[in-house]
Design a protein around this motif. Sequence first.
Motif, PDB file in Angstrom:
ATOM      1  N   LEU A 174       0.855  -1.180   0.000  1.00 55.54           N
ATOM      2  CA  LEU A 174       0.000   0.000   0.000  1.00 55.54           C
ATOM      3  C   LEU A 174       0.897   1.237   0.000  1.00 55.54           C
ATOM      4  CD1 LEU A 174      -3.064   0.627   0.184  1.00 55.54           C
ATOM      5  CD2 LEU A 174      -2.725   0.890   2.654  1.00 55.54           C
ATOM      6  N   PRO A 175       0.731   2.153  -0.957  1.00 53.34           N
ATOM      7  CA  PRO A 175       1.574   3.361  -0.970  1.00 53.34           C
ATOM      8  C   PRO A 175       1.494   4.123   0.351  1.00 53.34           C
ATOM      9  CG  PRO A 175       0.349   3.180  -3.021  1.00 53.34           C
ATOM     10  CD  PRO A 175      -0.194   2.117  -2.098  1.00 53.34           C
ATOM     11  N   ALA A 176       2.587   4.715   0.759  1.00 49.53           N
ATOM     12  CA  ALA A 176       2.646   5.450   2.022  1.00 49.53           C
ATOM     13  C   ALA A 176       1.566   6.527   2.058  1.00 49.53           C
ATOM     14  CB  ALA A 176       4.024   6.080   2.192  1.00 49.53           C
ATOM     15  N   GLY A 177       0.845   6.577   3.160  1.00 49.74           N
ATOM     16  CA  GLY A 177      -0.181   7.592   3.330  1.00 49.74           C
ATOM     17  C   GLY A 177      -1.541   7.213   2.799  1.00 49.74           C
ATOM     18  N   ASN A 178      -1.640   6.131   2.010  1.00 47.85           N
ATOM     19  CA  ASN A 178      -2.934   5.712   1.488  1.00 47.85           C
ATOM     20  C   ASN A 178      -3.759   5.032   2.574  1.00 47.85           C
ATOM     21  OD1 ASN A 178      -1.903   6.544  -1.002  1.00 47.85           O
ATOM     22  ND2 ASN A 178      -2.857   4.840  -2.084  1.00 47.85           N
ATOM     23  N   PRO A 179      -5.074   5.229   2.570  1.00 49.22           N
ATOM     24  CA  PRO A 179      -5.908   4.579   3.581  1.00 49.22           C
ATOM     25  C   PRO A 179      -5.978   3.065   3.374  1.00 49.22           C
ATOM     26  CG  PRO A 179      -7.057   6.431   2.567  1.00 49.22           C
ATOM     27  CD  PRO A 179      -5.844   6.155   1.738  1.00 49.22           C
ATOM     28  N   ARG A 180      -6.205   2.379   4.469  1.00 47.12           N
ATOM     29  CA  ARG A 180      -6.470   0.944   4.460  1.00 47.12           C
ATOM     30  C   ARG A 180      -7.940   0.735   4.825  1.00 47.12           C
ATOM     31  NH1 ARG A 180      -4.317  -3.515   2.524  1.00 47.12           N
ATOM     32  NH2 ARG A 180      -2.250  -3.067   3.408  1.00 47.12           N
ATOM     33  N   ASN A 181      -8.635  -0.084   4.058  1.00 47.81           N
ATOM     34  CA  ASN A 181     -10.032  -0.424   4.324  1.00 47.81           C
ATOM     35  C   ASN A 181     -10.167  -1.916   4.547  1.00 47.81           C
ATOM     36  OD1 ASN A 181     -11.850   2.130   3.481  1.00 47.81           O
ATOM     37  ND2 ASN A 181     -10.104   1.979   2.066  1.00 47.81           N
ATOM     38  N   TRP A 182     -10.947  -2.295   5.544  1.00 48.73           N
ATOM     39  CA  TRP A 182     -11.389  -3.677   5.688  1.00 48.73           C
ATOM     40  C   TRP A 182     -12.875  -3.698   5.359  1.00 48.73           C
ATOM     41  CZ3 TRP A 182      -7.533  -6.759   5.728  1.00 48.73           C
ATOM     42  CH2 TRP A 182      -6.373  -6.511   6.469  1.00 48.73           C
ATOM     43  N   VAL A 183     -13.257  -4.485   4.374  1.00 52.42           N
ATOM     44  CA  VAL A 183     -14.663  -4.578   3.960  1.00 52.42           C
ATOM     45  C   VAL A 183     -15.104  -6.032   4.129  1.00 52.42           C
ATOM     46  CG1 VAL A 183     -16.338  -4.224   2.110  1.00 52.42           C
ATOM     47  CG2 VAL A 183     -14.361  -2.693   2.314  1.00 52.42           C
ATOM     48  N   VAL A 184     -16.108  -6.231   4.976  1.00 52.25           N
ATOM     49  CA  VAL A 184     -16.619  -7.575   5.256  1.00 52.25           C
ATOM     50  C   VAL A 184     -18.061  -7.653   4.766  1.00 52.25           C
ATOM     51  CG1 VAL A 184     -17.078  -9.315   7.023  1.00 52.25           C
ATOM     52  CG2 VAL A 184     -15.185  -7.687   7.324  1.00 52.25           C
ATOM     53  N   ARG A 185     -18.374  -8.721   4.040  1.00 50.89           N
ATOM     54  CA  ARG A 185     -19.749  -8.991   3.623  1.00 50.89           C
ATOM     55  C   ARG A 185     -20.128 -10.389   4.086  1.00 50.89           C
ATOM     56  NH1 ARG A 185     -19.352  -8.539  -2.488  1.00 50.89           N
ATOM     57  NH2 ARG A 185     -17.136  -8.851  -2.028  1.00 50.89           N
ATOM     58  N   VAL A 186     -21.240 -10.480   4.788  1.00 48.41           N
ATOM     59  CA  VAL A 186     -21.745 -11.755   5.278  1.00 48.41           C
ATOM     60  C   VAL A 186     -23.133 -11.959   4.695  1.00 48.41           C
ATOM     61  CG1 VAL A 186     -22.544 -13.015   7.320  1.00 48.41           C
ATOM     62  CG2 VAL A 186     -20.397 -11.734   7.407  1.00 48.41           C
ATOM     63  N   ASN A 199      -8.886   3.681   8.142  1.00 49.58           N
ATOM     64  CA  ASN A 199      -8.061   4.606   8.914  1.00 49.58           C
ATOM     65  C   ASN A 199      -8.063   5.986   8.265  1.00 49.58           C
ATOM     66  OD1 ASN A 199      -6.593   3.733   6.688  1.00 49.58           O
ATOM     67  ND2 ASN A 199      -4.622   3.712   7.758  1.00 49.58           N
ATOM     68  N   THR A 200      -9.246   6.406   7.787  1.00 43.15           N
ATOM     69  CA  THR A 200      -9.404   7.732   7.201  1.00 43.15           C
ATOM     70  C   THR A 200     -10.668   8.380   7.733  1.00 43.15           C
ATOM     71  OG1 THR A 200      -9.759   8.956   5.138  1.00 43.15           O
ATOM     72  CG2 THR A 200     -10.577   6.714   5.210  1.00 43.15           C
ATOM     73  N   ASP A 201     -10.684   9.711   7.729  1.00 47.65           N
ATOM     74  CA  ASP A 201     -11.895  10.427   8.131  1.00 47.65           C
ATOM     75  C   ASP A 201     -12.809  10.705   6.947  1.00 47.65           C
ATOM     76  OD1 ASP A 201     -10.567  12.430   6.757  1.00 47.65           O
ATOM     77  OD2 ASP A 201     -10.279  13.721   8.508  1.00 47.65           O
ATOM     78  N   ARG A 202     -12.461  10.188   5.765  1.00 49.84           N
ATOM     79  CA  ARG A 202     -13.263  10.328   4.537  1.00 49.84           C
ATOM     80  C   ARG A 202     -13.349  11.775   4.049  1.00 49.84           C
ATOM     81  NH1 ARG A 202     -13.069   5.342   2.585  1.00 49.84           N
ATOM     82  NH2 ARG A 202     -13.674   3.798   4.140  1.00 49.84           N
ATOM     83  N   GLN A 203     -12.527  12.638   4.612  1.00 47.35           N
ATOM     84  CA  GLN A 203     -12.555  14.031   4.172  1.00 47.35           C
ATOM     85  C   GLN A 203     -11.419  14.356   3.218  1.00 47.35           C
ATOM     86  OE1 GLN A 203     -15.355  15.806   5.277  1.00 47.35           O
ATOM     87  NE2 GLN A 203     -15.663  13.655   5.846  1.00 47.35           N
TER      88      GLN A 203
END
Length: 232
Positions: A174-186, A199-203
């Motif tokens: 993952l490039p430095a500074g890019n957000p990491r997302n965990w997406v779970v679908r059940v 790990n982002t505030d989406r802003q």
Amino acid sequence: MADPPERAAGGADPSDRPAVHRALAGPGPRQRAAVVLRCPVGPGVRPPGAIAAGEPLPPDLVEWASASVTCFLHAEIPRLLPEARFAAVPGAQAGPLTAVSPGGEPPWGNRVDAMTLIRDDAGTGDLTVMVGVVDPSVAEREEQSCRRDTAARCTVRRGPDGEIVLLSTERDPLPAGNPRNWVVRVYRGHSEINVQVSNTDRQGPSATRPEPVLTAEQAVELALSPSLQLFP
């Protein structure tokens, strides 16, 4: 622009009803308030009536599903993150840890969503929980799509009762500074439970804390909760 009001997790309420405590902003250090925010109404028994993936939820089911998810999140997220503070996502329809239906036709009108900014000493991240109605056949189709995915890193698991669990995130490195997302679908019956943490505030485009607010395993645990299987 001022930050959205925050809410801080509190201890168990003597009445055993799910609750969180509001953090009061002031000129000095943040204080924990004695004000308790409860779920609006206990969800009670699921209303009768047919559900269909291609139809909007009727109003009584929207009310019940929204209360069910809200009360569950008010109890569970402070348990998982006892030091967290919660704030509304700018532009969201509701406050933190509060589920509402986007309304309209599917795929919006047949689900309820809760969006929350989560802050602690490590920074700000976000949590989105969505529970919607799908045809049970969707599970196998989404499993095959996950296995073929080359853009993200998607893995297939099985839940305790054999249900399909899909966990996806960005490919490494993952490039430095890019957000990491965990997406779970059940997928359980007619329920699709979607839990996304970051790990982002989406802003903006950059990460605002070192890691997502929940680990991948915590996100999976949350999505597998029987309390989120709203539509058997």
